[in-house]
Design a protein around this motif. Structure first.
Motif, PDB file in Angstrom:
ATOM      1  N   ASP A   3      -2.577 129.560  63.129  1.00 40.45           N
ATOM      2  CA  ASP A   3      -1.105 129.528  63.190  1.00 40.45           C
ATOM      3  C   ASP A   3      -0.427 130.248  62.029  1.00 40.45           C
ATOM      4  OD1 ASP A   3      -1.060 128.107  65.605  1.00 40.45           O
ATOM      5  OD2 ASP A   3      -1.327 126.206  64.539  1.00 40.45           O
ATOM      6  N   THR A   4      -1.137 131.140  61.369  1.00 39.17           N
ATOM      7  CA  THR A   4      -0.531 131.973  60.331  1.00 39.17           C
ATOM      8  C   THR A   4       0.051 133.219  60.976  1.00 39.17           C
ATOM      9  OG1 THR A   4      -1.794 131.173  58.460  1.00 39.17           O
ATOM     10  CG2 THR A   4      -1.097 133.460  58.355  1.00 39.17           C
ATOM     11  N   VAL A   5       1.263 133.608  60.544  1.00 33.04           N
ATOM     12  CA  VAL A   5       1.943 134.795  61.054  1.00 33.04           C
ATOM     13  C   VAL A   5       1.956 135.846  59.959  1.00 33.04           C
ATOM     14  CG1 VAL A   5       4.149 135.714  61.894  1.00 33.04           C
ATOM     15  CG2 VAL A   5       3.396 133.421  62.582  1.00 33.04           C
ATOM     16  N   ILE A   6       1.545 137.064  60.299  1.00 34.61           N
ATOM     17  CA  ILE A   6       1.595 138.193  59.370  1.00 34.61           C
ATOM     18  C   ILE A   6       2.579 139.201  59.942  1.00 34.61           C
ATOM     19  CG2 ILE A   6       0.291 140.019  58.239  1.00 34.61           C
ATOM     20  CD1 ILE A   6      -2.192 138.212  58.475  1.00 34.61           C
ATOM     21  N   TRP A   7       3.733 139.338  59.268  1.00 30.98           N
ATOM     22  CA  TRP A   7       4.806 140.205  59.740  1.00 30.98           C
ATOM     23  C   TRP A   7       4.515 141.663  59.399  1.00 30.98           C
ATOM     24  CZ3 TRP A   7       8.057 138.752  63.268  1.00 30.98           C
ATOM     25  CH2 TRP A   7       8.373 137.407  63.403  1.00 30.98           C
ATOM     26  N   PRO A   8       5.260 142.610  60.038  1.00 38.40           N
ATOM     27  CA  PRO A   8       5.020 144.048  59.816  1.00 38.40           C
ATOM     28  C   PRO A   8       5.123 144.440  58.341  1.00 38.40           C
ATOM     29  CG  PRO A   8       6.440 143.733  61.711  1.00 38.40           C
ATOM     30  CD  PRO A   8       6.287 142.387  61.046  1.00 38.40           C
ATOM     31  N   GLN A   9       4.421 145.522  58.040  1.00 41.36           N
ATOM     32  CA  GLN A   9       4.380 146.104  56.696  1.00 41.36           C
ATOM     33  C   GLN A   9       3.801 145.141  55.664  1.00 41.36           C
ATOM     34  OE1 GLN A   9       4.732 149.318  56.122  1.00 41.36           O
ATOM     35  NE2 GLN A   9       5.050 149.499  58.325  1.00 41.36           N
ATOM     36  N   THR A  10       2.920 144.275  56.123  1.00 38.10           N
ATOM     37  CA  THR A  10       2.207 143.378  55.224  1.00 38.10           C
ATOM     38  C   THR A  10       0.773 143.870  55.125  1.00 38.10           C
ATOM     39  OG1 THR A  10       3.631 141.520  55.721  1.00 38.10           O
ATOM     40  CG2 THR A  10       1.437 140.998  54.882  1.00 38.10           C
ATOM     41  N   HIS A  11       0.296 144.024  53.892  1.00 36.99           N
ATOM     42  CA  HIS A  11      -1.026 144.575  53.644  1.00 36.99           C
ATOM     43  C   HIS A  11      -1.871 143.556  52.886  1.00 36.99           C
ATOM     44  CE1 HIS A  11       0.572 148.543  54.767  1.00 36.99           C
ATOM     45  NE2 HIS A  11       1.652 148.127  54.135  1.00 36.99           N
ATOM     46  N   LEU A  12      -3.051 143.297  53.403  1.00 39.17           N
ATOM     47  CA  LEU A  12      -4.030 142.437  52.738  1.00 39.17           C
ATOM     48  C   LEU A  12      -5.160 143.356  52.292  1.00 39.17           C
ATOM     49  CD1 LEU A  12      -4.087 139.443  55.239  1.00 39.17           C
ATOM     50  CD2 LEU A  12      -2.659 139.747  53.212  1.00 39.17           C
ATOM     51  N   ILE A  13      -5.316 143.486  50.968  1.00 43.04           N
ATOM     52  CA  ILE A  13      -6.229 144.473  50.391  1.00 43.04           C
ATOM     53  C   ILE A  13      -7.286 143.737  49.579  1.00 43.04           C
ATOM     54  CG2 ILE A  13      -6.365 146.476  48.845  1.00 43.04           C
ATOM     55  CD1 ILE A  13      -3.286 146.847  49.502  1.00 43.04           C
ATOM     56  N   GLY A  14      -8.507 144.239  49.609  1.00 45.47           N
ATOM     57  CA  GLY A  14      -9.576 143.613  48.843  1.00 45.47           C
ATOM     58  C   GLY A  14     -10.004 142.317  49.498  1.00 45.47           C
ATOM     59  N   THR A  15     -10.258 141.309  48.682  1.00 47.21           N
ATOM     60  CA  THR A  15     -10.693 140.007  49.179  1.00 47.21           C
ATOM     61  C   THR A  15      -9.507 139.061  49.193  1.00 47.21           C
ATOM     62  OG1 THR A  15     -12.874 140.381  48.233  1.00 47.21           O
ATOM     63  CG2 THR A  15     -12.326 138.118  48.832  1.00 47.21           C
ATOM     64  N   CYS A  16      -8.956 138.843  50.374  1.00 48.41           N
ATOM     65  CA  CYS A  16      -7.842 137.912  50.543  1.00 48.41           C
ATOM     66  C   CYS A  16      -8.275 136.789  51.473  1.00 48.41           C
ATOM     67  CB  CYS A  16      -6.621 138.610  51.132  1.00 48.41           C
ATOM     68  SG  CYS A  16      -5.824 139.767  50.008  1.00 48.41           S
ATOM     69  N   VAL A  17      -7.884 135.575  51.147  1.00 46.14           N
ATOM     70  CA  VAL A  17      -8.116 134.412  51.988  1.00 46.14           C
ATOM     71  C   VAL A  17      -6.770 133.743  52.188  1.00 46.14           C
ATOM     72  CG1 VAL A  17      -9.285 132.191  52.195  1.00 46.14           C
ATOM     73  CG2 VAL A  17     -10.444 134.107  51.058  1.00 46.14           C
ATOM     74  N   VAL A  18      -6.401 133.519  53.459  1.00 39.12           N
ATOM     75  CA  VAL A  18      -5.095 132.946  53.775  1.00 39.12           C
ATOM     76  C   VAL A  18      -5.314 131.688  54.611  1.00 39.12           C
ATOM     77  CG1 VAL A  18      -2.861 133.342  54.876  1.00 39.12           C
ATOM     78  CG2 VAL A  18      -4.039 135.235  53.724  1.00 39.12           C
ATOM     79  N   GLY A  19      -4.677 130.595  54.222  1.00 44.56           N
ATOM     80  CA  GLY A  19      -4.824 129.317  54.905  1.00 44.56           C
ATOM     81  C   GLY A  19      -4.054 129.240  56.205  1.00 44.56           C
ATOM     82  N   GLU A  20      -3.908 128.030  56.707  1.00 45.55           N
ATOM     83  CA  GLU A  20      -3.254 127.762  57.984  1.00 45.55           C
ATOM     84  C   GLU A  20      -1.734 127.641  57.849  1.00 45.55           C
ATOM     85  OE1 GLU A  20      -5.041 124.258  59.655  1.00 45.55           O
ATOM     86  OE2 GLU A  20      -6.941 125.299  60.025  1.00 45.55           O
ATOM     87  N   ASP A  21      -1.064 127.992  58.944  1.00 40.32           N
ATOM     88  CA  ASP A  21       0.379 127.763  59.096  1.00 40.32           C
ATOM     89  C   ASP A  21       1.203 128.455  58.010  1.00 40.32           C
ATOM     90  OD1 ASP A  21       2.410 126.731  60.668  1.00 40.32           O
ATOM     91  OD2 ASP A  21       2.558 124.887  59.491  1.00 40.32           O
TER      92      ASP A  21
END
Length: 188
Positions: A3-21
């Motif tokens: 249930d995580t939302v990633i909106w436009p022009q968002t960049h995840l670079i390298g080692t990223c960990v993103v939780g819920e919601d």
């Protein structure tokens, strides 16, 4: 996370960990960042950062290496944080720089406040205790320790340690020069 939302022009670079919601972006760049659950990260640049749970960040925040934001904290607009720990439920709402700082829980940083951590040669730490209120436009000249439940008056330059529960006020005397504008125009 789910249930995580990633909106436009968002960049995840390298080692990223993103939780819920979570909601990331738009216009966010995260490099080697860990984001907990239920975080909102809007128009933020973060590099080598840890954001725990229930964090709100941005828009237009810059989180530099070594930043660790604890549960429930708020980082607002036009805020830069470097090599600092922001305590649980603490707020750095807008127009501030926090560098080389350890901040307790429940702290409020007033608009335009700065930890003056660099003396031109060395970096120095600032410590801010739990439930402390930093008035708007406060300059904290490191190294300095501000105790728990303390208050700094708006517009102050804090150069000495502030004990727990104390009020620190530093201001020069205001002068009023009547007729100044008229005399200045007459000289032109």
């Amino acid at each position: 996370g789910r249930d995580t939302v990633i909106w436009p022009q968002t960049h995840l670079i390298g080692t990223c960990v993103v939780g819920e919601d979570c909601v990331l972006g738009p216009n966010t760049r995260l490099t080697n960042v860990r984001v907990g659950d239920r975080c909102s990260v809007d128009e933020t640049v973060g590099i080598d950062v840890v954001l725990e749970n229930d964090i709100t960040c941005g828009p237009r925040a810059y989180l530099r290496p070594g930043t660790h934001v604890l549960d429930g904290a708020h980082i607002g607009t036009h805020v830069e944080i470097k090599k600092s720990t922001i305590g649980k439920g603490s707020k750095v709402p807008h127009l501030s720089y926090i560098g080389d700082t350890t901040m307790g829980a429940g702290v409020n940083i007033g608009a335009g406040s700065i930890t003056c951590n660099y003396d031109g040669v060395n970096k120095h730490p600032t410590t801010i205790g739990d439930d402390t209120f930093i008035g708007s436009d406060t300059m904290m000249v490191a190294p300095v320790n501000i105790g728990s439940h303390a208050v700094t008056g708006a517009g102050g330059t804090i150069t000495q340690d502030v004990p727990d529960g104390a009020l620190a006020v530093e201001r020069t005397e205001q002068r009023i020069i009547e007729g100044y504008s008229e005399r200045k125009r007459a000289r032109k």
